[in-house]
Design a protein around this motif. Sequence first.
Motif, PDB file in Angstrom:
ATOM      1  N   TYR A 146       0.874  -1.172   0.000  1.00  0.00           N
ATOM      2  CA  TYR A 146       0.000   0.000   0.000  1.00  0.00           C
ATOM      3  C   TYR A 146       0.913   1.224   0.000  1.00  0.00           C
ATOM      4  O   TYR A 146       2.017   1.189   0.539  1.00  0.00           O
ATOM      5  N   PRO A 147       0.473   2.340  -0.584  1.00  0.00           N
ATOM      6  CA  PRO A 147       1.302   3.546  -0.598  1.00  0.00           C
ATOM      7  C   PRO A 147       1.644   4.023   0.813  1.00  0.00           C
ATOM      8  O   PRO A 147       0.840   3.857   1.735  1.00  0.00           O
ATOM      9  N   GLU A 148       2.826   4.606   0.977  1.00  0.00           N
ATOM     10  CA  GLU A 148       3.217   5.145   2.285  1.00  0.00           C
ATOM     11  C   GLU A 148       2.256   6.254   2.673  1.00  0.00           C
ATOM     12  O   GLU A 148       1.762   6.989   1.836  1.00  0.00           O
ATOM     13  N   GLY A 149       1.973   6.357   3.954  1.00  0.00           N
ATOM     14  CA  GLY A 149       1.100   7.411   4.446  1.00  0.00           C
ATOM     15  C   GLY A 149      -0.370   7.043   4.472  1.00  0.00           C
ATOM     16  O   GLY A 149      -1.186   7.825   4.946  1.00  0.00           O
ATOM     17  N   VAL A 150      -0.743   5.869   3.966  1.00  0.00           N
ATOM     18  CA  VAL A 150      -2.142   5.444   4.031  1.00  0.00           C
ATOM     19  C   VAL A 150      -2.475   5.109   5.477  1.00  0.00           C
ATOM     20  O   VAL A 150      -1.726   4.408   6.151  1.00  0.00           O
ATOM     21  N   TYR A 151      -3.600   5.631   5.971  1.00  0.00           N
ATOM     22  CA  TYR A 151      -3.997   5.405   7.357  1.00  0.00           C
ATOM     23  C   TYR A 151      -4.754   4.088   7.472  1.00  0.00           C
ATOM     24  O   TYR A 151      -5.662   3.809   6.701  1.00  0.00           O
TER      25      TYR A 151
END
Length: 136
Positions: free
Chosen positions: A26-31
């Motif tokens: 998953y992309p970095e920074g996804v909560y």
Amino acid sequence: MASSAAGTYRCRECGADLNLTAAQLYPEGVYFEAGNKGTLSFSWVDESRLRFAPEDKIRPFFETLNYWGIQRKRTRISCDACGRLLGYVYDDGPPAMEGTGQFGMGPSQVIPRRPRYRIKIKAVTVANPPAAAPYR
């Protein structure tokens, strides 16, 4: 951080190829509600290279910023070759359906969510990292 490295991920204990790449992250920074500190979150894993064991604990735990849970259900992920614990499967990935959700209010916990395979950074190594560009 290991999440930005290209290459394939291997078990740190035995070196077994887990068939995981940065393309499945998953992309970095996804909560995520279960957090992501010290872990890599994959949207897909090769189940033939891993072992899965359900875990169901009854005890208080911190679930989200404003909520304490009592019952924690998750699935342990271990290396199929050596049995080392690699991480857990959580059900807090993106919604498994399209649309606005129940009562038109958007996705919620009521709506089925895709699994998120949360692998501990300390449990894996990156094999075949990209070669550094030569210094000129």
